[in-house]
Each structure stands twice: as structure tokens, then as C-alpha cells.
Scaffold this motif. Structure first.
Motif, short mmCIF file in Angstrom:
data_model
loop_
_atom_site.label_atom_id
_atom_site.label_comp_id
_atom_site.label_asym_id
_atom_site.label_seq_id
_atom_site.Cartn_x
_atom_site.Cartn_y
_atom_site.Cartn_z
N UNK A 58 -10.13 -29.05 -28.77
CA UNK A 58 -9.65 -27.68 -28.97
C UNK A 58 -8.32 -27.71 -29.75
N UNK A 59 -8.08 -26.70 -30.54
CA UNK A 59 -6.93 -26.67 -31.43
C UNK A 59 -5.61 -26.78 -30.67
N UNK A 60 -5.57 -26.27 -29.44
CA UNK A 60 -4.32 -26.33 -28.66
C UNK A 60 -3.97 -27.77 -28.28
N UNK A 61 -4.96 -28.64 -28.15
CA UNK A 61 -4.72 -30.04 -27.76
C UNK A 61 -4.73 -30.95 -28.99
N UNK A 62 -5.48 -30.56 -30.02
CA UNK A 62 -5.68 -31.42 -31.18
C UNK A 62 -4.37 -31.76 -31.89
N UNK A 63 -3.49 -30.78 -32.05
CA UNK A 63 -2.22 -31.02 -32.73
C UNK A 63 -1.37 -32.03 -31.98
N UNK A 64 -1.32 -31.91 -30.67
CA UNK A 64 -0.54 -32.83 -29.86
C UNK A 64 -1.13 -34.24 -29.95
N UNK A 65 -2.46 -34.34 -29.89
CA UNK A 65 -3.12 -35.65 -29.98
C UNK A 65 -2.88 -36.30 -31.34
N UNK A 66 -2.87 -35.49 -32.40
CA UNK A 66 -2.60 -36.03 -33.73
C UNK A 66 -1.17 -36.56 -33.82
N UNK A 67 -0.21 -35.84 -33.25
CA UNK A 67 1.19 -36.31 -33.25
C UNK A 67 1.34 -37.58 -32.42
N UNK A 68 0.67 -37.63 -31.29
CA UNK A 68 0.70 -38.83 -30.46
C UNK A 68 0.09 -40.00 -31.24
N UNK A 69 -1.02 -39.72 -31.95
CA UNK A 69 -1.67 -40.75 -32.76
C UNK A 69 -0.75 -41.30 -33.83
N UNK A 70 -0.01 -40.42 -34.50
CA UNK A 70 0.95 -40.86 -35.52
C UNK A 70 2.04 -41.72 -34.88
N UNK A 71 2.51 -41.31 -33.72
CA UNK A 71 3.53 -42.09 -33.02
C UNK A 71 3.01 -43.46 -32.61
#
Length: 175
Positions: A58-71
Motif C-alpha cells: 500500500x502507498x502509505x507503507x511503500x514510501x517508508x519501505x523504499x527509504x528503509x531499502x535505500x538506507x
């Protein structure tokens, strides 16, 4: 921007550290065995997988997961750079360890101070071709004691022993 980041990476010009006037010459430059890169690359792969999940969440979680992935990717690449920039140098006068990503730490030990070198080889190390060095020196506090994950450790030990013999610090028949 990239040039600014690359300026932070330390210079590995070993020639600047040599005592050229005294005839110091590099005998061997040793980087870690490839096994040390398995964990950092696995961390990077985990970050890539987190980013790959972006369209499935879901879009509400996807952005956070992408930032965590970059980190996670950045952390894995930093760990990989730490291993790549950790260099062990054998010269005819001393052994050196140069390491650090954003700051350079240079530890040296003159050949005359080396009392003993222990080569530790685990079963996995013997199968994959790596070992660990433990240096014993005349000094109480040592900046250069454990060098881990050295490829072909027995060959590197012979290089050091030859340098010790050539410097007149050991007899030609033993350590």
C-alpha cells in the motif's frame, strides 16, 4: 556532488608512506579475501529487495519501505567499502595496515619488532584459501596485531619471513 563525495574517500597512494630515501620497497599489497564481501553484498541485496517490494505494498507503507531499502543499501555499500579499503602492506622494512573510509588509519610495525607471527587457518579458511595473522611484537600496545581474512596466508608469511632474513633479523633456516 559525486566529486565531493569521492574527495572524502582516503587516498591509498602507498608510495607516500614509504621511506624511499632509506630504500624501502613494497614486497606485497594484500586486500581481504573475497569472503569478507559476502555479508555486505547480502545486505545490499536485502535493500534492493525492500525497494522491489514498492509496487506490491500500500502507498502509505511503500514510501517508508523504499527509504528503509535505500538506507540498507547505503549501509551495505559502506561495509563493503570498509573491507575494500582495508589494505595490508609488506615492505622490506615493515608491515603496514591502512584502513578507513572517511578517515585513514595507518598502523605500522618495523620488521625488527616482529617477534612471532601466528598464522591461524580454520577449516573454512583452508577450504576457501584464507587465514588470519596474529603478530607478536616487542611493544606492549600494538597498533597492528590481528590481520584477518588474508588470502594465501602461508605465501604472505613466507614473504614476511624472506624480508626478515634479508634484513638480517632472522637466520636463513628458521624464524
Amino acid at each position: 556532488m559525486l566529486r565531493r563525495v569521492l574527495r572524502l574517500v582516503p587516498d591509498r597512494n602507498i608510495g607516500k608512506l614509504l621511506l624511499l630515501d632509506d630504500g624501502e620497497r613494497v614486497k606485497d599489497v594484500v586486500r581481504h579475501h573475497w569472503i569478507v564481501f559476502v555479508a555486505p553484498y547480502a545486505i545490499v541485496l536485502g535493500g534492493v529487495l525492500l525497494i522491489a517490494m514498492f509496487p506490491l505494498l500500500p502507498i502509505s507503507v511503500a514510501g517508508v519501505m523504499a527509504l528503509v531499502g535505500v538506507g540498507v543499501i547505503a549501509f551495505g555499500m559502506l561495509r563493503s567499502a570498509e573491507q575494500h579499503l582495508d589494505v595490508f602492506v609488506i615492505t622490506n622494512h615493515r608491515v603496514m595496515r591502512i584502513r578507513g573510509v572517511f578517515e585513514v588509519k595507518v598502523a605500522t610495525m618495523p620488521m625488527a619488532r616482529i617477534l612471532d607471527i601466528t598464522v591461524e587457518r580454520t577449516v573454512t579458511g583452508r577450504l576457501l584459501g584464507y587465514g588470519h595473522f596474529v603478530f607478536e611484537s616487542a611493544a606492549q600496545a600494538q597498533g597492528l596485531r590481528d590481520i584477518r581474512f588474508i588470502p594465501a596466508p602461508l605465501e604472505r608469511d613466507r614473504t614476511i619471513q624472506r624480508a626478515l632474513v634479508a634484513a638480517g633479523l632472522r637466520g636463513p633456516t628458521g624464524r
